[in-house]
Structures are given as structure tokens and as C-alpha cells.
Design a protein around this motif. Structure first.
Motif, short mmCIF file in Angstrom:
data_model
loop_
_atom_site.label_atom_id
_atom_site.label_comp_id
_atom_site.label_asym_id
_atom_site.label_seq_id
_atom_site.Cartn_x
_atom_site.Cartn_y
_atom_site.Cartn_z
N PHE A 1 0.80 -1.22 0.00
CA PHE A 1 0.00 0.00 0.00
C PHE A 1 0.84 1.28 0.00
CE2 PHE A 1 -3.22 -3.00 1.16
CZ PHE A 1 -4.41 -2.46 0.71
N GLY A 2 2.13 1.19 0.24
CA GLY A 2 2.96 2.38 0.28
C GLY A 2 2.95 3.13 -1.03
N GLY A 3 2.61 4.42 -0.99
CA GLY A 3 2.56 5.21 -2.21
C GLY A 3 1.38 4.87 -3.11
N ASN A 4 0.29 4.34 -2.54
CA ASN A 4 -0.87 4.01 -3.36
C ASN A 4 -1.52 5.28 -3.92
OD1 ASN A 4 -3.42 4.74 -1.67
ND2 ASN A 4 -2.11 3.66 -0.20
N PRO A 5 -2.32 5.18 -4.99
CA PRO A 5 -2.87 6.38 -5.63
C PRO A 5 -3.69 7.27 -4.69
CG PRO A 5 -3.10 4.50 -7.08
CD PRO A 5 -2.61 3.96 -5.77
N LEU A 6 -4.50 6.66 -3.83
CA LEU A 6 -5.30 7.47 -2.91
C LEU A 6 -4.40 8.22 -1.93
CD1 LEU A 6 -8.09 8.34 -1.91
CD2 LEU A 6 -8.14 6.27 -0.48
N ALA A 7 -3.39 7.53 -1.41
CA ALA A 7 -2.44 8.18 -0.50
C ALA A 7 -1.72 9.32 -1.19
CB ALA A 7 -1.44 7.15 0.03
N CYS A 8 -1.29 9.11 -2.43
CA CYS A 8 -0.56 10.15 -3.15
C CYS A 8 -1.46 11.34 -3.46
CB CYS A 8 0.03 9.58 -4.44
SG CYS A 8 1.45 8.51 -4.16
N ALA A 9 -2.72 11.09 -3.78
CA ALA A 9 -3.65 12.19 -4.05
C ALA A 9 -3.82 13.07 -2.82
CB ALA A 9 -5.00 11.63 -4.50
N VAL A 10 -4.02 12.44 -1.67
CA VAL A 10 -4.16 13.20 -0.42
C VAL A 10 -2.84 13.85 -0.06
CG1 VAL A 10 -4.67 13.04 2.03
CG2 VAL A 10 -6.08 11.78 0.39
N GLY A 11 -1.73 13.09 -0.18
CA GLY A 11 -0.42 13.64 0.14
C GLY A 11 -0.06 14.85 -0.71
N LEU A 12 -0.39 14.80 -1.99
CA LEU A 12 -0.15 15.95 -2.86
C LEU A 12 -0.96 17.16 -2.42
CD1 LEU A 12 0.00 14.25 -6.36
CD2 LEU A 12 1.71 15.86 -5.46
N ALA A 13 -2.21 16.93 -2.00
CA ALA A 13 -3.04 18.04 -1.52
C ALA A 13 -2.48 18.62 -0.22
CB ALA A 13 -4.48 17.56 -1.32
N VAL A 14 -1.92 17.76 0.63
CA VAL A 14 -1.28 18.24 1.86
C VAL A 14 -0.05 19.08 1.52
CG1 VAL A 14 0.07 17.49 3.87
CG2 VAL A 14 -2.15 16.44 3.38
N VAL A 15 0.79 18.58 0.62
CA VAL A 15 1.98 19.33 0.21
C VAL A 15 1.58 20.69 -0.35
CG1 VAL A 15 3.92 19.38 -1.41
CG2 VAL A 15 3.42 17.29 -0.13
N ALA A 16 0.51 20.72 -1.15
CA ALA A 16 0.05 21.99 -1.71
C ALA A 16 -0.33 22.98 -0.61
CB ALA A 16 -1.15 21.75 -2.64
#
Length: 395
Positions: free
Chosen positions: A281-296
Motif C-alpha cells: 500500500f505504500g505510495g498508493n494512488p489514494l495516499a498520493c492524491a491526499v499527500g499531494l493536496a497536503v503538500v500543496a
């Protein structure tokens, strides 16, 4: 022997406060009876942006309609973007995405040991890592092997070797523990679970200099302290220190999904190759979508500035409670505080329960200490109302 009758099928590995929550928005949560509570814990900093932040929820909803998991057998269209922007945010080279904070720490330990053998040339099976007492890096078997918390450690041996524990904040003691087998120093720049314990200002710079001198990696666990909590992107930024590896988690998932990562130097994380470490599950698409929004959210610096400004206000109000004898001591870093009670005012648990009765959610740690970690998005009026309830609960 007859088993006791069960009233719940939930394993009792936590001792929660007596409230059952059903919904949340911003800095407020509502229980099953409809009572609203001000959240001054923010999921131990997992909810730095509050409950159901609109931009984070929108990113999760949009991704749920597209793709949630590929496993790392395949790439997906957000993985490189997430790694690139997170690396740029913290000013480092590579990102290894994982899920939980403990997984990130385990990953950093593995990477440091592999670097020690492959690059530094430590003899096989001899690598050591220096850690600090009072640490909290998770509760896996390896991590509790170097914990000094008896509740976390007792009864779970045999313990993983290869760690040396020294007093937190004592650079001289740390230097004495480093030898030719040492591959890394693993520290929290601020010990959150310990009660927001802040080391002397010259401590981390001295450790950084020592690591440079002895060819040892500096690994900083910023799972609680990172991503805006201290008024800076990383707590290490407060003293101008750059680690070789940093572990991130909690707020990286926006309070929506578990997301963690190890971010670090190319020559360190580069020792991990295909098959040496992984996660379905590491780096899964849902995690990356949320993580990108957090970084933004963090790229603008707005949340960091707000945490610093509100943190100054928080510190002034808490210092006043120390001055009038209501508290024994307080420690603050940005919008994060540990407050210590005198025994005659009850335990931290008792204070947490008194605040619960006043519709404020906090959590105690280590007997006489309570931690405050409001969402970085909290309105100042709400923060002041919560602090007013703290004053009332102390008297």
C-alpha cells in the motif's frame, strides 16, 4: 479456566476518554448525542489541517472515482509527482513512501544499516544506532526494543539488538556512545509523546556537527513535529539543521488515510534496491492524491506562519498560568504545547476528563502532563475559548 463475559469485542490497547465521536469539521467534533467539542489534540498532529479540510476531502473524493491501488508492481500517474513535490518541500533528494509512522521509522533503520554496511564499511551484523531516552518512534518489536517506556516495552522480549540509549538533549553523552560501528543517530527534534520536550537550542546543531565529523547519519523523526506544527515545515528548521533522513507521517495523510514517508539523501536511500524493502500500500494512488493536496497546503507557507503566530499567543497565555501558579511548567513550539500540573491539581488524565466535561478534547501523557496540539487552521477565538476552559478546569 472460564473466559470472562465480553461486553466488547474490541481489544483494550487504548484507554480513551469517555466520549463517542460521530462527525467533525474544522476544529470541532460532535459526539453521538449531538454535543460539540473543540479538538485541541488534532489526532496527535495527524489533523494539522483540521477535520475534513475541503481541499483534502475533494482530492480524496476525486481519486476514489479513478484508482485507489495498483501495488508497487506497477507505477501510477501520481507517484512521481508526489515524490517530487514532497522532496522539494523538505529540500531533499529521494522519497520512499510508506503507510504508518512506525513503518517509516523501520524503513529509516533498515536504510541506515544498509548504508552502514555498503557505504561506510561497518563489519557485517555489527551496526549500531544511537537513540535518546524518552523517545517515541512507534510500537513495533524493533522500535520498542530501544524504548524507555516500560508500558510499551515490558513483556515483549526478546528485544532487537543494535541500539544505544543516551540522555535526550545531552550532546556530550551522545558523542561518547558513537564508535566505529555507529551508522546513525535517531532522534525526535522535539519529543512529542514525552510531553513536547524541547532540547537546548544548541543540541541538534551539535549532533549534526558530530555526525558529520564521525561519518554517521542523522535521522530525525518528524512524524509528530513536522509539516507545519512548530511554525516551520520541519522542527529542525527552527535551528537550521538538515538531517540525512527524515521520517514523516500523521499530517501527511491529512487525517484521511495513513501516509508516511522517509525523505533523504540520494546516496542513503539509494542503497535500497528492488526486493530489499517494500509495501503493497505504500505510495498508493489514494495516499498520493491526499499527500499531494497536503503538500500543496504547505507550499505556500501560510500554515507555517499561522502556527508561529498563534503559537506566540498560545505561549503567552500558558506562561501566564505558570506565573500565577496554575501550572508547574509549559513548553511550546509553534502551535504545540506540553503543560505540567502540580500533583495537588490532579493528574493529566483527571484534567483531560475535566476538560471533556467542558467540551474540550485533549490527552494526557506521563502522569502530570497534558499535550495541546490544535489544528493549524483553528480560529483564534476558538483557541481562546478552549484556553478559557483550561483556566476554569485548573481552578
Amino acid at each position: 479456566m472460564t473466559a470472562p463475559a465480553l461486553t466488547s469485542h474490541l481489544a483494550a490497547n487504548y484507554h480513551p476518554l469517555p466520549v463517542v465521536l460521530a462527525s467533525g469539521e474544522g476544529s470541532w467534533m460532535t459526539d453521538v448525542a449531538g454535543t460539540r467539542y473543540l479538538d485541541l489534540l488534532a489526532g496527535y498532529s495527524a489533523l494539522n489541517f483540521g477535520h475534513r479540510h475541503p481541499a483534502l476531502v475533494a482530492a480524496a473524493h476525486a481519486q476514489l472515482d479513478r484508482l485507489t491501488l495498483t501495488s508497487r508492481a506497477f507505477d501510477h500517474d501520481l507517484l512521481e509527482a508526489f515524490a517530487n513535490r514532497l522532496a522539494r518541500l523538505v529540500g531533499m533528494d529521494l522519497v520512499l513512501p510508506m503507510n504508518t509512522g512506525a513503518e517509516a521509522v523501520e524503513t529509516a533503520i533498515k536504510a541506515a544499516r544498509k548504508w552502514g554496511y555498503d557505504v561506510k564499511g561497518v563489519a557485517p551484523e555489527q551496526a549500531t544506532i544511537v537513540v535518546a531516552d524518552g523517545n517515541f518512534h512507534g510500537r513495533t518489536t524493533t522500535i520498542i526494543s530501544f524504548s524507555t517506556d516500560d508500558d510499551a516495552r515490558r513483556g515483549f522480549g526478546p528485544y532487537t539488538p543494535g541500539f544505544r540509549v543516551v540522555p535526550y538533549g545531552d550532546a556530550a553523552a551522545l558523542a561518547e556512545a558513537v564508535d566505529e560501528t555507529t551508522v546513525a543517530v535517531l532522534l525526535e527534534p522535539i519529543q512529542g509523546e514525552g510531553g513536547v520536550i524541547i532540547p537546548p537550542a544548541d543540541y541538534l546543531p551539535a549532533v549534526r556537527a558530530l555526525c558529520d565529523e564521525r561519518d554517521v547519519l542523522l535521522v530525525l523523526d518528524e512524524i509528530q513535529s513536522g509539516l507545519g506544527r512548530t511554525g516551520t515545515t520541519l522542527a529542525a528548521d527552527l535551528v537550521g539543521v538538515r538531517p540525512d533522513l527524515v521520517t514523516l507521517g500523521k499530517a501527511l495523510g491529512g487525517g484521511i488515510v495513513p501516509v508516511s514517508a522517509v525523505v533523504g539523501r540520494h546516496d542513503v536511500l539509494g542503497v535500497l534496491t528492488a526486493g530489499t524493502h517494500g509495501s503493497t500500500f505504500g505510495g498508493n494512488p489514494l495516499a498520493c492524491a491526499v499527500g499531494l493536496a497536503v503538500v500543496a497546503q504547505l507550499e505556500t507557507g501560510e500554515h507555517q506562519r499561522r502556527a508561529a503566530e498563534l503559537g506566540t499567543h498560545l505561549r503567552a497565555r500558558l506562561d501566564a498560568l505558570v506565573a500565577d501558579g496554575s501550572l508547574v511548567a509549559t513548553r511550546t513550539a509553534g502551535l504545540w504545547a506540553g503543560i505540567d500540573l502540580a500533583p495537588e491539581r490532579g493528574t493529566g488524565r483527571a484534567l483531560s476528563e475535566r476538560l471533556l466535561a467542558r467540551r474540550v478534547l485533549v490527552k494526557d501523557t506521563h502522569g502530570q502532563t497534558v499535550r495541546l496540539a490544535p489544528p493549524l487552521t483553528i480560529a483564534q477565538d476558538d483557541l481562546d475559548w478552549g484556553l478559557d476552559q483550561l483556566v476554569d478546569a485548573l481552578h
